[in-house]
Every structure is written in structure tokens, then in C-alpha cells.
Design an enzyme around this catalytic site. Structure first.
Site, PDB file in Angstrom:
ATOM      1  N   ASP A 175       0.624  -1.097   0.138  1.00  0.00           N
ATOM      2  CA  ASP A 175       0.139  -0.234   0.136  1.00  0.00           C
ATOM      3  C   ASP A 175       0.846   1.726   0.020  1.00  0.00           C
ATOM      4  O   ASP A 175       1.894   1.389   0.210  1.00  0.00           O
ATOM      5  CB  ASP A 175      -0.833  -0.323   0.972  1.00  0.00           C
ATOM      6  CG  ASP A 175      -1.607   1.756   1.631  1.00  0.00           C
ATOM      7  OD1 ASP A 175      -2.302   1.877   0.529  1.00  0.00           O
ATOM      8  OD2 ASP A 175      -2.117   1.205   2.326  1.00  0.00           O
ATOM      9  N   ASP A 184      -0.767   5.268   0.901  1.00  0.00           N
ATOM     10  CA  ASP A 184      -0.627   6.409   2.150  1.00  0.00           C
ATOM     11  C   ASP A 184      -0.906   5.246   2.727  1.00  0.00           C
ATOM     12  O   ASP A 184      -1.651   4.308   3.349  1.00  0.00           O
ATOM     13  CB  ASP A 184      -1.623   6.402   1.609  1.00  0.00           C
ATOM     14  CG  ASP A 184      -2.308   7.339   0.372  1.00  0.00           C
ATOM     15  OD1 ASP A 184      -1.738   8.503   0.214  1.00  0.00           O
ATOM     16  OD2 ASP A 184      -3.387   7.263  -0.612  1.00  0.00           O
TER      17      ASP A 184
END
Lengths: 269, 269
Positions: free
Chosen positions: A14, A16
């Protein structure tokens, strides 16, 4: 003991809350990516954030000292684009058709590339598809058009339902917050393209050519990242640099395979 | 048989979907109001719509041939104003304090009149109160400020949670749709000032000087109008010129005392 980075053949990571928070790189994350590149370990950045195109992510990561290609990025618009190309039909004659988008450039571009015609104003109220993602230019007018179109029968597709978006100043409303408004106003639930939908993890695995049982998914959110990994049958690592805490992992029963402070811990022996 | 208008001493009447749809008067509704005025029967217009001030409602109704005074209007800001004046405190020192408002003029004015200081920008992120109502000028920026302030501890108050707003072109997103976005992003549920909170019905009864058992509440929504009437112990009439249908009344189990096609039916023998 072997470090985590040596125990898997491919990594789905991922952005953010794992690599950066808004504009700030999270310490240690660039080092891990550089290590993977030197060691020839395949990885994909898998983000639910549809505001940017893959090309924009490449530029953003370059500023943080991470050099990748657009093929290293998978986000919900890629799932939407593939589903459209594989013949998602709106249940109406002449699908392919028209779309109204509440979202930013990353979403808009890939919907255009998939061959849908973007419509606005009065025409949008009869659109065949309504796509909703994170949109920092959200207005009541957009919300209204989306609700009216869905009530008129448009197929309603959300990029993702992350309630919040982690930033250095705290949590901002995420795509899920905007989706909540459209869902409430339209009285309909969306189909969700992004995590926790395992389709997006499968797309990332395909892109890397790695099987589910040999991959590790790394994320900061239990309800999206870790849930998607569980649904797709890959091992998961929860890092504590973003939204979810270790305590929440216990309370929610969404149990990651591993929990570490940050992405840098992948290199720890 | 006696007409409904002769069987009660006072009437609490919803506006949107009962008197008018956006800009169009619903046939027969003005005649009922004129009859009540001639017969000296007290009535209050009770609306969950906080976009206009009582004075603005007076002007709007005059254009439809209905002449009333601002005292005939009760809306959520009036409940909020009274609660603030009666010493609602934010759980912080120096309550009275600062407020950030997602809403239109009707809400903003009455919050100012109640003595709160309206704040925006950076200061709003530390506001003591966040008020959320219907706002046709909603932007992502406003949504973000509300979410950040609530996460920082602000007291979160919604005017109402009507999911939709009835118009001649169909249902638009209502205050509830905007509240859903703030609730999702902030992870907190609001206190709701409007219907179905019986407080707002009690305020209308007080204003008329009529007891609950002698009043009839007329509305087009089961989940707000009829639910508020039930909670306040007044008889209710569902009219079918707005959101809810007679079938929904059966399915939801929110049972109005009476169901009629429209407000004009109050005069039917």
C-alpha cells in the site's frame, strides 16, 4: 531468523500510510524498495486512492527517491478498466455507454481509456454508469447528479470505501465518506472495485507473475488492506504508520499474518 | 363524517412534499391553510430543512398565496438555538464558544443569534461545535474541516438526517446524505435536532399553546415526520405527495394515524 523480505517471492504494498503520509516519506520505506530492486524481488504498489494516474504516482515517488515504472502501480481504476473491457454490462442496451464520475484525474482518465463517454449536466442524469472515488473537488452539484443518475438506473461503482485518508495533520475524509453520501442519497449500495475486493489483489499478483501463497501484502488498514489479503489468500503484514493499531487488529478479528512498526521492519533479521 | 380539520385543535404541517415541491405549490394545500386562518385554527409549519430563515419562508410562502408570520415556522435551528440558550455545553471550559457550520443561511443565522462565534479555515479545526445541515454549497474542503474538527473533539450536531429532498425532478440528496459523509469520515454519530427528535414537535406545540393529544402532525416522510409525531404522542397524517408511500407505511411498521392523498383531504367530509 530470516527477515520477512526473504520469506516471500513478491510484495504487494500500500502507499498512503505505508510509504508516505500525504507529502512526507515514512522513514525506512525507500530503503526497503531500493533493496527489493537491487535483489530483483517483484513488487506492486497497490493503492485504493484513485486520485492520480499510474504516471502521476511514478513522478510522486521519484521525488521521494523511489524510481519505478507505471506497471508497478495498481489502483481501483485498473480493475474498473479491466472489468469494462471484459464486458461488464450495465444491464441496458448498448452498454459501453455513458459515465458520470465523481473523482479525480486518475479515475477519469482510465474510464475514458476504457472507452466510456464522460457526460455532465443534464445528460449525466441519464448516464449508464456512475463512478465514485476520492474527489477533493466534490460539490453538492456533483453529489446531486450522481444520486439522480443512480435513482434513474445507472450502475453504481465505487473505487473504494476507505472512510478516511491519513495525512500528517490527521485523518481527512476518504473516498468512503463521499461514497456514504451517495449511498445515503441514492438508497443503493455500490459495487466496490478496490480493496477489500480480492479482484484488485489478484490483478497485482498476475502483474507480478507470483502466486498467492508466495506473496505478502503490506498495508496500514485492517478493513481494506488486510481484509483484501485475507480474501485473496495471501499473507499480510499490518504496519502501524497509518490508520489501524495493533489493538484494533485484536478487537476486530481481522488478523494479519504479521504486525510490525513500519515497512522498514521487512529488512529486520 | 366530520372532516379531519375539525377533529383537532392545532396542526403541525411539514413543508417540502406537503405544501410544495421545490418551487411548485401542491394543489389544494393553500386552500387548507386559508381555511385554518379564516377559522382561527392554530398551525405551525414544521420543516427539517434548515436552508432558509423563518423570514425567508414567509417570503417564499407569500409567493404561493399563503400569508403567515415568522412565528408560524419551526425548523431545527430553532431547537438548536433554544438548546444553546438553555445551556447546552460542549464538555469544554468556556462553552458558548466557536462553531463550524456546514449549512445554509437559515442555520448560520440562528447559530450566530444564539451567541456562538462562527469560525473557518485553520481555526475551525479546533471549533467547539460542528453543525451539519443541508448545504447546496457543500465542498470537499467543508467536509474535511468538519471531520477534522469532530476528530479533534468538537460536539457534532446535525439539523436532520433526511436522506433525500423531494423535487419535481425526483429526489435530491438531503441533509442526511451530507451527514452520512461527515459521520463516515469522523467515525462519530451526531445528535439530531430535527424530526424524528420529538423536541422539535414539542417546541411547535408550545408555540401554538396546544396539547399533544389535541394536535395533528402532517408529513410526507415516515422516518422523520411520522416517527417524530409518534415519539411526541401526537396523531399523524401521512400524505402521499412526497417521499413515502402507503405501502412503505405497512412495511416499515411506522404507522400513521391517517393516510390521505394530499393535504387538501383535511377538508374532505
Amino acid at each position: 531468523m530470516t527477515s520477512l523480505v526473504d520469506r516471500y517471492e513478491g510484495f504487494i504494498i500500500d502507499l498512503d500510510g505505508v510509504i508516505y503520509l500525504l507529502h512526507d516519506l515514512i522513514p525506512g520505506s525507500a530503503g526497503v524498495i531500493n533493496h527489493m530492486q537491487e535483489a530483483g524481488i517483484p513488487f506492486i504498489f497497490l493503492t485504493n486512492n484513485s486520485s492520480a494516474t499510474p504516471r502521476m504516482y511514478v513522478d510522486r515517488l521519484r521525488k521521494h527517491g523511489i524510481e519505478i515504472g507505471p506497471g508497478n502501480i495498481v489502483s481501483p481504476p485498473a480493475v474498473i478498466k479491466r472489468n469494462l473491457e471484459m464486458g461488464w454490462t450495465g444491464g441496458r442496451e448498448g452498454a459501453g455507454g455513458t459515465a458520470f464520475v465523481v473523482g479525480e484525474e486518475g479515475l477519469i482518465r482510465q474510464i475514458e481509456e476504457a472507452g466510456l463517454e464522460l457526460v455532465s449536466g443534464e445528460e449525466a442524469k441519464r448516464a449508464e454508469y456512475v463512478f465514485v472515488g476520492w474527489d477533493r473537488n466534490l460539490t453538492y452539484e456533483k453529489l446531486k447528479t450522481a444520486v439522480v443518475a443512480i435513482r434513474n438506473g445507472a450502475r453504481y461503482i465505487a473505487t473504494n470505501t476507505d472512510a478516511t485518508y491519513p495525512t500528517p495533520e490527521g485523518l481527512w475524509p476518504g473516498a468512503g465518506s463521499i461514497v456514504a453520501a451517495v449511498t445515503c442519497g441514492s438508497g443503493r449500495e455500490p459495487e466496490v472495485a478496490g480493496k477489500p475486493n480480492p479482484q484488485i489483489v489478484e490483478l497485482a499478483l498476475e502483474r507480478m507473475g507470483v502466486e498467492a501463497r508466495s506473496a505478502l501484502l503490506v498495508g496500514d488498514r485492517l478493513d481494506t488492506d488486510i481484509a483484501a489479503g485475507l480474501a485473496a489468500g495471501v499473507d499480510t503484514l499490518l504496519v502501524l504508520t497509518g490508520v489501524s493499531s495493533a489493538l484494533e487488529a485484536e478487537e476486530t478479528g481481522i488478523s494479519p499474518t504479521h504486525i510490525r512498526d513500519d515497512l522498514g521492519a521487512l529488512l529486520d533479521p
